[in-house]
Design a protein around this motif. Sequence first.
Motif, PDB file in Angstrom:
ATOM      1  N   LEU A  54      38.371 193.436  36.618  1.00 47.48           N
ATOM      2  CA  LEU A  54      39.511 192.974  35.822  1.00 47.48           C
ATOM      3  C   LEU A  54      40.768 193.807  36.055  1.00 47.48           C
ATOM      4  O   LEU A  54      41.872 193.355  35.743  1.00 47.48           O
ATOM      5  CB  LEU A  54      39.145 192.986  34.335  1.00 47.48           C
ATOM      6  CG  LEU A  54      38.067 191.971  33.911  1.00 47.48           C
ATOM      7  CD1 LEU A  54      37.689 192.195  32.443  1.00 47.48           C
ATOM      8  CD2 LEU A  54      38.552 190.541  34.123  1.00 47.48           C
ATOM      9  N   SER A  55      40.607 194.997  36.608  1.00 41.22           N
ATOM     10  CA  SER A  55      41.760 195.883  36.824  1.00 41.22           C
ATOM     11  C   SER A  55      42.423 195.667  38.177  1.00 41.22           C
ATOM     12  O   SER A  55      43.488 196.230  38.436  1.00 41.22           O
ATOM     13  CB  SER A  55      41.317 197.349  36.718  1.00 41.22           C
ATOM     14  OG  SER A  55      40.559 197.746  37.856  1.00 41.22           O
ATOM     15  N   GLY A 102      29.001 196.638  32.879  1.00 39.78           N
ATOM     16  CA  GLY A 102      30.216 196.904  32.112  1.00 39.78           C
ATOM     17  C   GLY A 102      31.265 197.603  32.961  1.00 39.78           C
ATOM     18  O   GLY A 102      32.454 197.246  32.919  1.00 39.78           O
ATOM     19  N   THR A 103      30.839 198.592  33.747  1.00 41.22           N
ATOM     20  CA  THR A 103      31.759 199.301  34.638  1.00 41.22           C
ATOM     21  C   THR A 103      32.281 198.373  35.719  1.00 41.22           C
ATOM     22  O   THR A 103      33.474 198.385  36.038  1.00 41.22           O
ATOM     23  CB  THR A 103      31.052 200.506  35.283  1.00 41.22           C
ATOM     24  OG1 THR A 103      30.556 201.376  34.259  1.00 41.22           O
ATOM     25  CG2 THR A 103      32.003 201.279  36.184  1.00 41.22           C
ATOM     26  N   GLU A 162      32.592 195.092  35.591  1.00 38.79           N
ATOM     27  CA  GLU A 162      33.542 194.143  34.995  1.00 38.79           C
ATOM     28  C   GLU A 162      34.907 194.791  34.789  1.00 38.79           C
ATOM     29  O   GLU A 162      35.947 194.193  35.098  1.00 38.79           O
ATOM     30  CB  GLU A 162      33.011 193.632  33.660  1.00 38.79           C
ATOM     31  CG  GLU A 162      33.967 192.662  32.972  1.00 38.79           C
ATOM     32  CD  GLU A 162      33.492 192.252  31.582  1.00 38.79           C
ATOM     33  OE1 GLU A 162      34.124 191.355  30.991  1.00 38.79           O
ATOM     34  OE2 GLU A 162      32.513 192.830  31.083  1.00 38.79           O
ATOM     35  N   GLU A 163      34.905 196.001  34.273  1.00 38.61           N
ATOM     36  CA  GLU A 163      36.171 196.702  34.021  1.00 38.61           C
ATOM     37  C   GLU A 163      36.987 196.859  35.296  1.00 38.61           C
ATOM     38  O   GLU A 163      38.208 196.656  35.302  1.00 38.61           O
ATOM     39  CB  GLU A 163      35.878 198.075  33.404  1.00 38.61           C
ATOM     40  CG  GLU A 163      37.113 198.871  33.030  1.00 38.61           C
ATOM     41  CD  GLU A 163      36.783 200.207  32.396  1.00 38.61           C
ATOM     42  OE1 GLU A 163      37.706 201.044  32.257  1.00 38.61           O
ATOM     43  OE2 GLU A 163      35.611 200.436  32.037  1.00 38.61           O
TER      44      GLU A 163
END
Length: 203
Positions: free
Chosen positions: A101-102, A94-95, A97-98
């Motif tokens: 995407l940033s 999850g981290t 992916e975040e």
Amino acid sequence: MSIENQLINKQFHDTFTINNEHTHPVEVLGNAYMQENLKESPDLTMIRFAQGEVYFHHKDYEAAIFKWENIDNEFQPWARKNVADAYFELDLLGTAEEIYLSIDTDSDVLKIEVLLQLFSLYIQQGKLEKAVDAIKKAVFLNPDYPDVTRIARVFFEDHQDWQNAVELAVNEAMRTQEISWFHTLKGYVVEGKTKKNGSQVFY
């Protein structure tokens, strides 16, 4: 090796260690750090970036993250990608992916590398629709990027996503005029993969 290939493979540290083959990279970079720090206006950014790579390759992901989070020059987007890679290796998807995407960059190479990482991440998470979206974006961005169309073809075939597989084969056959893509497309036709609900699918 080009600078982009060094960044992709996390081998930028070779620029510091290439003439010090008999000394461990950690020691070489540590000495370089100390020497740079003695200057009146030291710039430790590139050494930190290289140190992050070495720590990553030795699976010290927390140390690598610490080094890369302190990069604020033109390598920052790559450092962010590397941080996400480290979280990926730590199974903190999850981290990762975040962060992926940033990332904001003008580099098509980095964009595709991020998309390929997201593709792998989504497969691992079982998010196949997002995986399809990521690999199709990578192909659209640069179908000549090494292995990107092969990865897409294998993925579509493995998941029996024949609509996307046929579309890829048609597009690549027309774009490249390579006989291998025409053979792939012919195989789909012979096997009935170009049919949907009894009707021929055209692109």
